[in-house]
Write an enzyme that holds these catalytic residues in place. Structure first.
Site, PDB file in Angstrom:
ATOM      1  NE  ARG A   1      21.821  74.120  21.823  1.00 42.45           N
ATOM      2  CZ  ARG A   1      20.831  75.010  22.318  1.00 42.45           C
ATOM      3  NH1 ARG A   1      21.578  76.346  22.586  1.00 42.45           N
ATOM      4  NH2 ARG A   1      20.029  74.660  23.091  1.00 42.45           N
TER       5      ARG A   1
ATOM      6  CE  LYS B   1      17.902  72.839  18.989  1.00 44.19           C
ATOM      7  NZ  LYS B   1      17.822  71.520  19.527  1.00 44.19           N
TER       8      LYS B   1
ATOM      9  CG  HIS C   1      25.103  68.586  22.232  1.00 38.83           C
ATOM     10  ND1 HIS C   1      24.571  69.794  21.715  1.00 38.83           N
ATOM     11  CD2 HIS C   1      23.955  68.285  23.041  1.00 38.83           C
ATOM     12  CE1 HIS C   1      23.429  70.153  22.031  1.00 38.83           C
ATOM     13  NE2 HIS C   1      22.890  69.130  22.892  1.00 38.83           N
TER      14      HIS C   1
ATOM     15  NE  ARG D   1      23.642  72.176  25.277  1.00 39.24           N
ATOM     16  CZ  ARG D   1      23.166  73.588  25.717  1.00 39.24           C
ATOM     17  NH1 ARG D   1      24.099  74.478  25.788  1.00 39.24           N
ATOM     18  NH2 ARG D   1      21.942  73.824  25.702  1.00 39.24           N
TER      19      ARG D   1
ATOM     20  CG  HIS E   1      17.685  73.271  28.224  1.00 42.74           C
ATOM     21  ND1 HIS E   1      18.005  72.291  28.913  1.00 42.74           N
ATOM     22  CD2 HIS E   1      18.403  73.016  27.143  1.00 42.74           C
ATOM     23  CE1 HIS E   1      18.878  71.358  28.467  1.00 42.74           C
ATOM     24  NE2 HIS E   1      19.200  71.996  27.246  1.00 42.74           N
TER      25      HIS E   1
ATOM     26  CE1 TYR F   1       1.022  85.631  33.501  1.00 46.72           C
ATOM     27  CE2 TYR F   1       0.610  83.656  32.122  1.00 46.72           C
ATOM     28  CZ  TYR F   1       0.259  84.923  32.422  1.00 46.72           C
ATOM     29  OH  TYR F   1      -1.108  85.536  32.318  1.00 46.72           O
TER      30      TYR F   1
END
Length: 407
Positions: free
Chosen positions: A249, A276, A346, A349, A373, A383
């Protein structure tokens, strides 16, 4: 049969003198004038409440309140009694409403709401919300009692924002005002959320993500970048190149201190508190982000170290080197390249995600991890802890080589 009081006259009231004791002059139907030994004259109205008890209510001093005005007040009070009410309680209710109207202005309620919500927001987001209110909303609505704000008041404010072309800001301010009215209803200082009714008052804004070019447009973009680099500041040129190579970012890049970059080491660890989701005040994700550095990235960092390596930030502000540069530098550079509205910091990305998957054949999960993410489902996130570190190292070098091949 009780004798009815003879109505008073103005001349009689003016002639009346103060005595050593309190004097009462009756006008009938409960209204009378008190004359105090000090000389003050005050109107009062005696009435019987629903429970049978007698009480009085003051109508104000004479001559400030004339005989005619006192009689009008008596008539109004008798009407309240006929409807089953209590004039004294009604006056107290009106006083409270008047105090509430002057005390609970839109600014006051909005400030209370902001102070409550900012505990769960990042400092930057909290600052932005308050700044937008102070800039666009408070000048017109701040002094109004929140329960007296009308649809027209709100529409005029939003249209003023749209008039300067800030359609997205108008949309965000509308959403913020809706939350403020909801808070006002819950705290008992407003009756209705006006914004809920306002479905079609704003000009439609095309929905979508940050502007980003497609994979097929990348060669032309690189050509435009080469053609314009000579006109760019060195920090802007290097910054755009690094954004493209590492696709973090924009804030994560320009706010980077040199202490995070170890010279010659082919990896960069961004601490969780700069990410973020790490900046959230409630339930931050405390996970550092791993960024493999390609040969090309290391070369750019070496060039950058010669320029700013003696300071705090990789990309310092030219006016104050203790602050990072503004991301507007990148936006302005993209605008001069002819990509205003088509590409953003941005957007690198999104470009990397699509191109690495489509052109280089890497799996979505691998690119997604490099974009930092986080899985929204908490159970799945608990998990799924695969990081694909080795695969990401190879991918990031392949991405840098692919960009070179297009150049």
């Amino acid at each position: 049969m009780p004798r009815l009081a003879q109505p008073l006259s103005d001349s009689q009231i003016k002639r009346a003198k103060a005595q050593t004791k309190l004097v009462k002059l009756f006008d009938g139907h409960g209204l009378y004038l008190e004359i105090h030994p000090s000389g003050g004259k005050f109107w009062r109205f005696r009435y019987r409440k629903a429970d049978g008890k007698e009480t009085t209510i003051g109508f104000g001093p004479y001559p400030e309140v004339s005989l005619v005005e006192a009689r009008n007040k008596r008539t109004a009070a008798r009407r309240v009694l006929l409807e089953g009410g209590d004039p004294l309680q009604q006056r107290e209710q009106m006083r409270r409403e008047s105090v509430r109207a002057t005390e609970y202005t839109f600014r006051k309620v909005a400030t209370e709401w902001h102070q409550l919500k900012e505990k769960a927001w990042s400092p930057a987001y909290a600052h932005n919300v308050l700044h937008r209110l102070e800039l666009d909303i408070f000048p017109d609505l701040g002094r109004l009692p929140i329960d007296e704000v009308t649809h027209r008041d709100l529409i005029d404010v939003f249209r003023k924002i749209e008039a300067r072309g800030a359609h997205e800001i108008a949309k965000r301010n509308k959403a913020v005002c809706s939350q403020i009215f909801s808070y006002a209803i819950q705290t008992g200082v407003a009756q209705r959320n006006l914004v809920v009714d306002m479905k079609d008052v704003l000009q439609p804004v095309p929905s979508g993500n940050f502007p980003a070019i497609s994979s097929d447009e990348l060669p032309r973009f690189l050509q435009a970048l080469r053609s314009n680099e000579a006109c760019m500041q060195p920090l802007t040129r290097i910054g755009l190149r690094l954004l493209m190579l590492v696709f973090v970012r924009t804030s994560e890049l320009i706010e980077t201190p040199w202490t995070e970059i170890e010279e010659g080491k082919s990896e960069w660890i961004i601490p969780w508190y700069r990410m973020k989701l790490g900046k959230r005040r409630l339930n931050p994700i405390k996970k550092d982000h791993f960024v493999p550095l390609s040969r090309q990235s290391l070369q750019l960092l070496g060039d950058l170290r010669k320029l700013t390596g003696g300071g705090r930030f990789l990309f310092p502000n030219l006016r104050d080197r203790n602050r990072p540069m503004s991301n507007n530098a990148f936006l302005k550079a993209l605008e001069r390249m002819g990509y205003k509205g088509d590409m953003s910091g941005h957007g690198f990305r999104a470009l990397a995600m699509s191109t690495i998957k489509e052109k280089l054949g890497y799996r979505h999960e691998v690119v997604d991890r490099q974009l930092a993410h986080v899985e929204k489902n908490k159970v799945t996130r608990a998990y799924d802890r695969a990081e694909f570190i080795d695969e990401r190292r190879v991918m990031m070098q392949a991405w840098a080589d692919y960009i070179d091949s297009l150049s």
